[in-house]
Design an enzyme around this catalytic site. Structure first.
Site, PDB file in Angstrom:
ATOM      1  N   ASP A  59      26.268  33.014  99.312  1.00 58.37           N
ATOM      2  CA  ASP A  59      25.603  31.738 100.016  1.00 58.37           C
ATOM      3  C   ASP A  59      26.598  31.026 100.540  1.00 58.37           C
ATOM      4  O   ASP A  59      27.711  30.854 100.276  1.00 58.37           O
ATOM      5  CB  ASP A  59      24.578  30.978  99.106  1.00 58.37           C
ATOM      6  CG  ASP A  59      25.720  30.115  97.896  1.00 58.37           C
ATOM      7  OD1 ASP A  59      26.485  31.072  97.275  1.00 58.37           O
ATOM      8  OD2 ASP A  59      25.400  29.156  97.743  1.00 58.37           O
ATOM      9  N   GLU A 119      25.616  29.827  94.759  1.00 54.10           N
ATOM     10  CA  GLU A 119      26.943  29.055  94.014  1.00 54.10           C
ATOM     11  C   GLU A 119      27.175  27.694  94.579  1.00 54.10           C
ATOM     12  O   GLU A 119      27.355  26.739  93.580  1.00 54.10           O
ATOM     13  CB  GLU A 119      28.130  30.005  94.620  1.00 54.10           C
ATOM     14  CG  GLU A 119      29.274  29.531  93.622  1.00 54.10           C
ATOM     15  CD  GLU A 119      30.201  28.600  94.430  1.00 54.10           C
ATOM     16  OE1 GLU A 119      31.190  28.011  93.795  1.00 54.10           O
ATOM     17  OE2 GLU A 119      29.867  28.177  95.616  1.00 54.10           O
TER      18      GLU A 119
END
Ligand SMILES: [Zn+2]
Length: 391
Positions: free
Chosen positions: A78, A139
């Protein structure tokens, strides 16, 4: 040995796929396709369902050609925002965005490096131990993918995350953090007609905050109030104010102590409120403390450190252990018993539209990773051979 054009193309390809936190399905699909075609055993866990994302963590395993303990290799899929519609620009050996978005080198430089590393291993039939690749989701919004990783699928007890800048450093220490939210409830009243009937929540909160020590508390501890929200109009005594912040430390006890001090400062102000509002109303306090991430502390003589240092040395490079001020998936893995050192990919100015990464730095980290994998397989291979010989 590194195919620079292929590495650059893989990176560019990945940056063009939108993957802001919670929306990693498209990029996960592309990574999975690449790794499946290379013969990896791939699996997507159910972290996405648990955290409300559109996909889970992608786990890819390559069987070893040498007997060795499995090695974890990690990157997150991400990105932060603005991260949609990224156009990577390559000029003078440096990748940047077009200036309107982030680049996403955090952490797509790592994904590109991992893919390139595996391609080189396969086309040159380089010996390697079992490799367990973990591509996490979310994350950037609290290490959520790592926190919900399906650990039953992982057997590695140590490895590397690629999620830092310095190509000659390995992060082995990182702080733990608490995130807090205080909600001070007062009582609303007309500020002009009857202020004495109200309890001003902003006033109470500000007294509590004024008693606190913020910023750097000591060499390994920091504390911050980052958000304050409250009130509805200038002529209304505010009945609610919300204060959000965090405490970080490399020492868990220090972190807890600072957290306790904050709690007692707010409690004291609220409990000792002397005014008399209408209906004998009293101010009230709600407290939410969340463990944000655990600390990491890998000793210098642990194989994850010595292996990286030896690999760097073989390449004629330096490798320094480093202390990070932030949390990463590696912190969560550490808590789960997987010693994870964080290596740099060369990415810079992360989380800004000025983010960049030099192709040469990505090449360097690919070389380092190849050497780490080679040394790891060789040392263990010899061990296994000796054992067989002694038979
Ligand atoms: Zn990152």
């Amino acid at each position: 040995m590194v195919n620079k054009d292929r590495l650059a193309n893989t990176f560019k390809f990945l940056t063009q796929i939108d993957s802001v936190s919670g929306e990693e399905r498209a990029i996960s699909g592309e990574i999975k396709k690449i790794l499946d075609s290379m013969g990896a055993e791939t699996y997507i866990d159910d972290a996405g369902d648990k955290i409300g994302g559109n996909t889970g963590n992608l786990i890819a395993k390559f069987k070893g050609t040498r007997q060795a303990p499995p090695l974890l290799l990690n990157a997150h899929m991400d990105t932060v925002e603005p991260g949609k519609g990224v156009t990577a620009v390559f000029s003078d050996g440096v990748f940047t965005s077009d200036g309107t978005t982030i680049l996403g080198a955090d952490d797509k430089s790592a994904i590109a490096i991992l893919v390139e590393t595996l391609k080189i291993i396969q086309e040159n039939e380089l010996p390697h131990g079992p490799l367990e690749l973990v591509f996490t989701v979310c994350e950037e919004i609290g290490l959520l993918g790592a926190k919900h990783l399906d650990l039953d699928r992982i057997t590695a007890t140590f490895g590397y995350a690629l999620d830092a800048t310095d190509t000659e450093g390995i992060v082995t220490r990182a702080p733990c953090a608490n995130r807090f939210e205080f909600r001070v409830h007062g009582k609303d009243a007309h500020a002009g007609a009857a202020p004495e009937k109200g309890i001003n929540a902003i006033s109470l909160a500000s007294k509590a905050i004024a008693n606190l020590e913020l910023g750097r508390i000591d060499s390994e501890t920091t504390c911050n109030i980052g958000i304050i929200q409250g009130g509805t109009a200038t002529n209304i005594v505010p009945c609610l104010v919300t204060i959000k912040g965090e405490v970080r430390s490399h020492d868990e006890e220090k972190m807890n102590k600072v957290t306790r001090t904050m709690v007692s400062s707010f409690k004291e102000i609220v409990e000792n409120y002397k005014g008399v509002a209408s209906d004998n109303a009293r101010p009230r306090l709600e407290i939410e403390i969340q463990k944000d991430f655990p600390r990491t502390y890998i000793p210098d003589d642990h194989p994850v450190v010595t292996l990286a240092c030896r690999a760097a040395q073989n390449l004629g490079r330096k490798m320094k252990t480093k202390i990070s001020g932030g949390g990463a998936d590696a912190n969560v893995f550490f808590e789960k018993g997987i010693m994870t050192g964080v290596l740099g990919t060369g990415m810079r100015d992360m989380h800004t539209v000025r983010e960049s990464v030099r192709l040469e730095d990505m090449v360097r980290t690919t070389e380092l990773l190849l050497e780490i994998i080679r040394v790891h397989a060789e040392a263990e291979g010899q061990g296994a051979a000796r054992h067989t010989d002694g038979g």
